[in-house]
Design an enzyme around this catalytic site. Structure first.
Site: not given
Ligand code: GDP
Ligand code: MN
Length: 382
Positions: A101, A189
């Site tokens: 992530y 993101e």
């Protein structure tokens, strides 16, 4: 403003992120021809502005163009978290060794962008934060100097990356940071950033939230808005130039100025009420804008009282009162209204609403108390 994965990928690619670029398709046949052009296995992905598409069945691998058509046929038209899928992204499928992530967020307390990364990629960062917070690595970016190589390297080591991957990660992190800054984002993101079996890093998902208040600085970005994915309330509020955010409570608040709107919400809570929305009608709002705002507020069935809190400076109280009058007459609502209207043309405003079924308050705290009581009694009494 939230944008789609394929749109965020186009932006991130301009900043050098390694992204297997695909094509958007609105029909199974177009997904078929996209897969043919791409050649080899593809992934077919629902383009909706919600997370967790994978879990919901909105991300499917296809080995052949025929299979891509079938998967697109299954995904197009399906509902994910209440939103109907109208577009899919067909992109080259990637073999995955590891999922990471990587995200840029704003830390309001630090007044800075924080880069967050986690070795537990593919999973929502909120879930990681809840269950295995030790797996999150963070670094705060000094806004005057930007993200430094050593900071990105630290995070890369924290993720267990080594050798050339560290270099690749530094480039990706800096590109993502720059994309965030240049576009006035509030979130950028990549989840997951994958390590392919050959060790190379690839960004296979992309998410970007843009700050609505920064959009005027980026004329091209507003075109990325997908009106299909906005609620009717959001769309109407935006068209009318209202700052409106729907909340869970039952006291509809109509206020001029963001600061006063926040103070009003605080006061409502202080006296035991719960605001149903944040609404700033802005400075100098005319009657039609006020009426639109009230229509939006009254459309929400959980609204049990309306609190109008206006401190008229540039905004004229008589205009606001006329807007309230229009909305009351037009909707014939039985929802009790509490008005605290002070400032420019206050007397005219009060006169205008003299016959109306509204309770008057002189101060904000009085108004908040009356509104909280009105929710209990179903009547506006002042
Ligand atoms: P999200 O669920 O909405 O976040 O959608 P993602 O794009 O992140 O996809 C969800 C998951 O599907 C990823 O975490 C991967 O595990 C898997 N996935 C997505 N694209 C590919 C791909 O090209 N190949 C493989 N093997 N898995 C993929
Ligand atoms: Mn994802």
């Amino acid at each position: 403003m939230n944008i789609h994965e394929y749109q965020a990928k186009e932006i991130f690619a301009k900043y050098g992120l390694p992204i297997p670029m695909g094509e958007v398709a609105t029909t199974p046949d177009r997904a078929y021809s996209a897969a043919r052009r791409i050649g080899g296995p593809v992934v077919v992905k629902a383009q909706v502005l919600v997370g967790g598409r994978g879990k919901a069945g909105g991300v499917k691998l296809a080995k052949t163009p025929e299979e891509a058509r079938e998967k697109a046929n299954a995904i197009l038209g399906m509902t994910i978290k209440g939103i109907t899928v109208k577009k899919v992204l067909v992109a080259p499928a990637v073999d995955i060794a590891r999922e990471i992530y990587l995200g840029m967020v704003i830390d309001r307390a630090k007044k800075a962008v924080v880069m967050m990364a986690s070795a537990a990629g593919g999973v929502d960062i909120e879930e990681v934060a809840r269950e295995t917070p030790e797996k999150i690595v963070r670094t705060t970016v000094d806004p005057t100097i930007g993200l430094r190589d050593y900071q990105a390297r630290d995070v890369a080591y924290g993720l267990g990356l080594a050798g050339n991957q560290v270099k690749e990660f530094v480039q990706i992190a800096k590109g993502l940071y720059q994309a965030f800054m240049d576009n006035d984002a509030s979130l950028a993101e990549v989840n997951p950033l994958v390590v392919a079996p050959d060790g190379k890093l690839l960004a296979i998902d992309a998410k970007m939230n843009l700050d609505d208040s920064g959009l005027f600085r980026h004329p091209g970005l507003d075109d990325l808005r997908d009106e299909n994915e906005e609620s009717a309330d959001e769309r109407d509020a935006r068209a009318a130039g209202l700052n409106y955010i729907d909340l869970d409570g039952n006291i509809g608040c109509l206020v001029n100025g963001a600061g006063l709107a926040m103070a009003t919400m605080d006061a409502v809570k202080l006296f035991g009420g719960e605001p149903a929305n944040f609404l700033d009608i802005g400075g100098g709002a005319r009657a039609d804008k006020v009426a639109t705002a009230l229509r939006i507020i009254l459309r929400d069935p959980s609204v049990k009282a309306v609190l109008v809190n206006i401190f008229g400076g540039i905004t004229r109280v008589d205009e606001v009162a006329r807007g309230v009058q229009i909305a009351l007459e037009e909707t014939g609502t039985k929802v009790p209204f509490v008005c605290r209207l002070v400032g420019t043309n206050e007397a005219e405003g009060r006169k205008m609403l003299a016959g109306a079924n509204v309770a008057w308050a002189a101060t904000l705290s009085e108004a908040a108390q009356l509104a909280a009581r009105a929710v209990q009694t179903g009547r506006a009494e002042g």
